[in-house]
Design a protein around this motif. Structure first.
Motif, PDB file in Angstrom:
ATOM      1  N   LYS A 258       0.832  -1.206   0.000  1.00 42.01           N
ATOM      2  CA  LYS A 258       0.000   0.000   0.000  1.00 42.01           C
ATOM      3  C   LYS A 258       0.874   1.267   0.000  1.00 42.01           C
ATOM      4  N   ASN A 259       1.897   1.286   0.844  1.00 44.46           N
ATOM      5  CA  ASN A 259       2.779   2.455   0.906  1.00 44.46           C
ATOM      6  C   ASN A 259       3.538   2.643  -0.409  1.00 44.46           C
ATOM      7  N   LEU A 296       6.553  -3.509  -5.564  1.00 47.56           N
ATOM      8  CA  LEU A 296       7.396  -4.043  -4.492  1.00 47.56           C
ATOM      9  C   LEU A 296       8.866  -4.131  -4.912  1.00 47.56           C
ATOM     10  N   ASP A 297       9.121  -4.445  -6.182  1.00 47.01           N
ATOM     11  CA  ASP A 297      10.501  -4.466  -6.673  1.00 47.01           C
ATOM     12  C   ASP A 297      11.169  -3.105  -6.496  1.00 47.01           C
ATOM     13  N   ILE A 298      10.397  -2.044  -6.699  1.00 42.74           N
ATOM     14  CA  ILE A 298      10.953  -0.692  -6.682  1.00 42.74           C
ATOM     15  C   ILE A 298      11.004  -0.111  -5.265  1.00 42.74           C
ATOM     16  N   THR A 299      10.025  -0.435  -4.437  1.00 51.71           N
ATOM     17  CA  THR A 299       9.888   0.276  -3.157  1.00 51.71           C
ATOM     18  C   THR A 299      10.199  -0.556  -1.925  1.00 51.71           C
ATOM     19  N   HIS A 300      10.412  -1.867  -2.080  1.00 55.56           N
ATOM     20  CA  HIS A 300      10.666  -2.723  -0.919  1.00 55.56           C
ATOM     21  C   HIS A 300      12.130  -3.162  -0.915  1.00 55.56           C
ATOM     22  N   PRO A 301      12.806  -3.159   0.232  1.00 54.07           N
ATOM     23  CA  PRO A 301      14.248  -3.446   0.267  1.00 54.07           C
ATOM     24  C   PRO A 301      14.633  -4.865  -0.113  1.00 54.07           C
ATOM     25  N   GLU A 302      13.740  -5.854   0.104  1.00 58.04           N
ATOM     26  CA  GLU A 302      14.106  -7.254  -0.109  1.00 58.04           C
ATOM     27  C   GLU A 302      13.436  -7.913  -1.319  1.00 58.04           C
ATOM     28  N   PHE A 303      12.277  -7.441  -1.707  1.00 53.08           N
ATOM     29  CA  PHE A 303      11.446  -8.173  -2.664  1.00 53.08           C
ATOM     30  C   PHE A 303      12.144  -8.408  -3.999  1.00 53.08           C
ATOM     31  N   ILE A 304      13.001  -7.461  -4.411  1.00 54.29           N
ATOM     32  CA  ILE A 304      13.696  -7.592  -5.697  1.00 54.29           C
ATOM     33  C   ILE A 304      14.610  -8.818  -5.740  1.00 54.29           C
ATOM     34  N   ASN A 305      14.954  -9.350  -4.572  1.00 55.38           N
ATOM     35  CA  ASN A 305      15.830 -10.523  -4.508  1.00 55.38           C
ATOM     36  C   ASN A 305      15.173 -11.787  -5.064  1.00 55.38           C
ATOM     37  N   ARG A 306      13.869 -11.712  -5.334  1.00 52.28           N
ATOM     38  CA  ARG A 306      13.188 -12.859  -5.944  1.00 52.28           C
ATOM     39  C   ARG A 306      13.669 -13.067  -7.378  1.00 52.28           C
ATOM     40  N   LEU A 307      14.185 -11.998  -8.017  1.00 52.22           N
ATOM     41  CA  LEU A 307      14.605 -12.082  -9.416  1.00 52.22           C
ATOM     42  C   LEU A 307      15.906 -12.863  -9.534  1.00 52.22           C
ATOM     43  N   PRO A 308      15.987 -13.809 -10.443  1.00 51.19           N
ATOM     44  CA  PRO A 308      17.150 -14.698 -10.514  1.00 51.19           C
ATOM     45  C   PRO A 308      18.373 -14.085 -11.184  1.00 51.19           C
ATOM     46  N   SER A 309      18.193 -13.076 -12.032  1.00 53.17           N
ATOM     47  CA  SER A 309      19.343 -12.574 -12.786  1.00 53.17           C
ATOM     48  C   SER A 309      19.659 -11.119 -12.465  1.00 53.17           C
ATOM     49  N   SER A 310      20.931 -10.784 -12.566  1.00 50.72           N
ATOM     50  CA  SER A 310      21.356  -9.399 -12.330  1.00 50.72           C
ATOM     51  C   SER A 310      20.807  -8.472 -13.403  1.00 50.72           C
ATOM     52  N   GLU A 317      16.748  -1.120 -11.142  1.00 48.51           N
ATOM     53  CA  GLU A 317      17.599  -0.442 -10.174  1.00 48.51           C
ATOM     54  C   GLU A 317      17.505   1.080 -10.256  1.00 48.51           C
ATOM     55  N   ARG A 318      17.423   1.618 -11.446  1.00 50.83           N
ATOM     56  CA  ARG A 318      17.390   3.084 -11.549  1.00 50.83           C
ATOM     57  C   ARG A 318      16.109   3.672 -10.971  1.00 50.83           C
ATOM     58  N   TYR A 319      15.032   2.870 -10.998  1.00 52.28           N
ATOM     59  CA  TYR A 319      13.791   3.340 -10.374  1.00 52.28           C
ATOM     60  C   TYR A 319      13.899   3.247  -8.858  1.00 52.28           C
ATOM     61  N   ARG A 320      14.574   2.205  -8.375  1.00 55.85           N
ATOM     62  CA  ARG A 320      14.720   2.017  -6.927  1.00 55.85           C
ATOM     63  C   ARG A 320      15.477   3.186  -6.281  1.00 55.85           C
ATOM     64  N   GLN A 321      16.457   3.704  -6.987  1.00 56.04           N
ATOM     65  CA  GLN A 321      17.219   4.828  -6.427  1.00 56.04           C
ATOM     66  C   GLN A 321      16.349   6.045  -6.176  1.00 56.04           C
ATOM     67  N   LYS A 322      15.291   6.168  -6.956  1.00 60.40           N
ATOM     68  CA  LYS A 322      14.401   7.325  -6.799  1.00 60.40           C
ATOM     69  C   LYS A 322      13.256   7.052  -5.841  1.00 60.40           C
ATOM     70  N   TYR A 323      12.719   5.797  -5.870  1.00 63.04           N
ATOM     71  CA  TYR A 323      11.469   5.536  -5.156  1.00 63.04           C
ATOM     72  C   TYR A 323      11.596   4.617  -3.933  1.00 63.04           C
ATOM     73  N   LEU A 324      12.742   3.986  -3.704  1.00 63.20           N
ATOM     74  CA  LEU A 324      12.871   3.065  -2.577  1.00 63.20           C
ATOM     75  C   LEU A 324      12.509   3.750  -1.277  1.00 63.20           C
ATOM     76  N   ILE A 325      11.548   3.172  -0.572  1.00 63.65           N
ATOM     77  CA  ILE A 325      11.043   3.792   0.673  1.00 63.65           C
ATOM     78  C   ILE A 325      12.044   3.565   1.806  1.00 63.65           C
TER      79      ILE A 325
END
Length: 325
Positions: A258-259, A296-310, A317-325
């Motif tokens: 939600k956040n 969740l990939d963009i705003t949650h600290p752990e959820f992106i770890n579900r993705l298998p490849s770099s 990643e570039r979106y996370r730098q702007k929106y990561l809560i």
């Protein structure tokens, strides 16, 4: 016609009946998917020669190639009793119906027996415009519609070979009555549960929309959140279940989702287009679960770890730098 001529005529038509069954199954699947009716299975069978000849002997047909209407049989197994009427309505609208029989209504209140709805149908002449149905409008098929539990009873009944009370040894009748009643009651209770669940989800949508408190994460609350926030996107309950498991694994709560959505929602449409362009892919709108995963990939600290490849992580990643809560 003698039996040799009848057998020859039947064998000449087997391929046509097989084509009818195969193409009708595919058409019915499309119609039910469009109507958002989930079913367990839709299958068909064509009688073999021995079965066809046995039925002639048993029923004493004078013109079996015309009179036997279940040479091709289609079986639709759905989940809920009310779906039977919905499916029947769709088929009745699309096909030519020659006969409609509800086996359950023929049972007295104190009888056990086979419950299913049968339609004798054929494709309308207009369908012959399509090559896959050309020359098939003069063939009939039997369509059986039943719930999973009706199907369970029919299969066990067939295995036991007790078709009615007259065939059943008296010492077994009470037990069979009880089993039949339990299955019928279970069918009704599953229907009630479905209705209560849908009502609960509607109430949850209102609660989630106005609440800032942590709400329990489960299949209903997650689906209610997505229905409330992504109402125009396609829902998929199986995919919702997979997302729920991922959220639990990576410690993402409903409040996190939600956040995250509160942060991204104003920019989301542009972000979605930009993401697909950046991935050098044809733009495709995400379904409900796809939006939730992206958030969740963009705003949650752990959820992106579900993705298998770099590579997949780098695309976000570039979106996370702007929106990561």
């Amino acid at each position: 016609m003698n039996i040799q001529q009848i057998e020859k005529g039947f064998k000449e038509k087997i391929e046509l009946y097989d084509t009818l069954g195969k193409n009708l199954v595919e058409s019915i699947k499309i119609l039910l998917k469009k109507a958002n009716i989930k079913v367990l299975s839709i299958t068909y069978r064509v009688k073999n020669t021995n079965s066809f000849l046995e039925k002639i002997e048993r029923k004493s047909y004078s013109n079996p190639l015309e009179e036997i209407e279940d040479i091709c049989g289609i079986r639709i197994i759905c989940y809920y009793q009310k779906d039977i009427e919905k499916i029947k309505k769709i088929i009745t609208k699309e096909l030519k119906i020659h006969e409609s029989t509800d086996k359950e209504t023929k049972l007295k209140y104190d009888q056990f027996g086979y419950r299913s709805h049968h339609l004798i149908a054929s494709v309308i002449k207009d369908w012959e415009i399509t090559p896959s149905f050309r020359g098939l409008s003069n063939l009939k098929c039997e369509i059986q519609i039943r719930t999973v539990l009706m199907h369970a009873w029919a299969e066990i009944e067939h295995n036991l070979a007790y078709k009615n009370e007259a065939q059943t040894p008296s010492q077994f009748r009470r037990k069979i009555h009880r089993i039949s009643a339990k299955l019928e009651e279970a069918d009704e209770q599953f229907e009630e549960l479905k209705i209560e669940s849908e009502k609960y989800q509607k109430e949850l949508s209102k609660e989630i929309a106005k609440s800032n408190q942590e709400i329990e994460l489960n299949l209903d609350t997650l689906q209610a959140f997505m229905d409330n926030n992504f109402p125009k996107r396609r829902k998929d309950l199986d995919a919702t279940g997979q997302l729920l498991n991922q959220m639990i694994t990576y410690n993402a709560s409903l409040k996190d989702l939600k956040n995250g959505w509160d942060v991204l929602k104003d920019d989301f449409e542009e972000l979605e287009k930009e993401f697909w362009m950046g991935a050098n892919s044809k733009f495709t709108k995400w379904i409900q679960v796809g939006i939730a995963r992206f958030v969740l990939d963009i705003t949650h600290p752990e959820f992106i770890n579900r993705l298998p490849s770099s590579y997949q992580k780098k695309a976000r990643e570039r979106y996370r730098q702007k929106y990561l809560i």
